[in-house]
Design a protein around this motif. Sequence first.
Motif, PDB file in Angstrom:
ATOM      1  N   ARG A   1      -1.519   3.352  -4.257  1.00  0.00           N
ATOM      2  CA  ARG A   1      -2.119   4.481  -3.547  1.00  0.00           C
ATOM      3  C   ARG A   1      -3.413   4.892  -4.228  1.00  0.00           C
ATOM      4  O   ARG A   1      -3.469   5.002  -5.452  1.00  0.00           O
ATOM      5  CB  ARG A   1      -1.145   5.654  -3.489  1.00  0.00           C
ATOM      6  CG  ARG A   1      -0.006   5.367  -2.557  1.00  0.00           C
ATOM      7  CD  ARG A   1       0.788   6.613  -2.223  1.00  0.00           C
ATOM      8  NE  ARG A   1       2.028   6.206  -1.605  1.00  0.00           N
ATOM      9  CZ  ARG A   1       3.235   6.517  -2.067  1.00  0.00           C
ATOM     10  NH1 ARG A   1       3.369   7.288  -3.116  1.00  0.00           N
ATOM     11  NH2 ARG A   1       4.299   6.093  -1.442  1.00  0.00           N
ATOM     12  N   GLN A   2      -4.415   5.150  -3.457  1.00  0.00           N
ATOM     13  CA  GLN A   2      -5.742   5.477  -3.998  1.00  0.00           C
ATOM     14  C   GLN A   2      -6.067   6.958  -3.939  1.00  0.00           C
ATOM     15  O   GLN A   2      -7.177   7.353  -4.264  1.00  0.00           O
ATOM     16  CB  GLN A   2      -6.806   4.671  -3.250  1.00  0.00           C
ATOM     17  CG  GLN A   2      -6.616   3.167  -3.332  1.00  0.00           C
ATOM     18  CD  GLN A   2      -6.548   2.662  -4.756  1.00  0.00           C
ATOM     19  OE1 GLN A   2      -7.328   3.069  -5.614  1.00  0.00           O
ATOM     20  NE2 GLN A   2      -5.582   1.789  -5.047  1.00  0.00           N
ATOM     21  N   THR A   3      -5.115   7.776  -3.524  1.00  0.00           N
ATOM     22  CA  THR A   3      -5.360   9.215  -3.497  1.00  0.00           C
ATOM     23  C   THR A   3      -5.049   9.812  -4.873  1.00  0.00           C
ATOM     24  O   THR A   3      -4.137   9.356  -5.556  1.00  0.00           O
ATOM     25  CB  THR A   3      -4.490   9.886  -2.429  1.00  0.00           C
ATOM     26  OG1 THR A   3      -3.131   9.540  -2.663  1.00  0.00           O
ATOM     27  CG2 THR A   3      -4.904   9.441  -1.035  1.00  0.00           C
TER      28      THR A   3
ATOM     29  N   ARG B   1       0.813  -1.221   0.000  1.00  0.00           N
ATOM     30  CA  ARG B   1       0.000   0.000   0.000  1.00  0.00           C
ATOM     31  C   ARG B   1       0.842   1.264   0.000  1.00  0.00           C
ATOM     32  O   ARG B   1       0.354   2.330  -0.346  1.00  0.00           O
ATOM     33  CB  ARG B   1      -0.994  -0.008   1.151  1.00  0.00           C
ATOM     34  CG  ARG B   1      -0.408   0.356   2.488  1.00  0.00           C
ATOM     35  CD  ARG B   1      -1.492   0.462   3.516  1.00  0.00           C
ATOM     36  NE  ARG B   1      -0.920   0.700   4.823  1.00  0.00           N
ATOM     37  CZ  ARG B   1      -1.562   0.521   5.936  1.00  0.00           C
ATOM     38  NH1 ARG B   1      -2.817   0.091   5.913  1.00  0.00           N
ATOM     39  NH2 ARG B   1      -0.989   0.758   7.084  1.00  0.00           N
ATOM     40  N   GLY B   2       2.103   1.147   0.371  1.00  0.00           N
ATOM     41  CA  GLY B   2       2.985   2.302   0.340  1.00  0.00           C
ATOM     42  C   GLY B   2       3.574   2.590  -1.035  1.00  0.00           C
ATOM     43  O   GLY B   2       4.158   3.644  -1.251  1.00  0.00           O
TER      44      GLY B   2
END
Length: 157
Positions: A154-156, A148-149
Amino acid sequence: MTLTELAWLSLAAYAIHMVEEFMLDWRDWARAVIKLPVDWGDFYITNSVVVVLGIVQAQLAATFPLAPLVFAALMLVNATFFHVAPVIWTRGRFSPGAITAVLLFYPMAYGVYARAAADGVLTDGLLAGSLVLGAVLMALPIAFLHLRGLPYFRQTP
């Protein structure tokens, strides 16, 4: 005691283990000692999945002995690599969860494997498969934490 009864008791042991980890601040220990980028939300979700897996393995124990063996292996991997070994590596720094890992996880896992052996269902393949699957289950949340890093995940905007 039957494999099913031991499977249910394994889930109970895991629940007690989760309480120890939470109450003794496993999150801050994990960040400081094993450098996991973990927060309490990760802890809650991961442990919720463990509870679901614990219920499933106990329900399947009588007809699918691999399930409680995998859960027992998950307990062994957790106890060894996330509690006992870090205490040794850090020359005695306490790992939240170490008490229940030693007092509950090792005996329960041994009991599950011993019962499966006594029932005549523990083959070399089942033993190896359970250990591999238990290790994979333990590794998945850690892999997701690291993934996730990465920019791709990343979903932003």
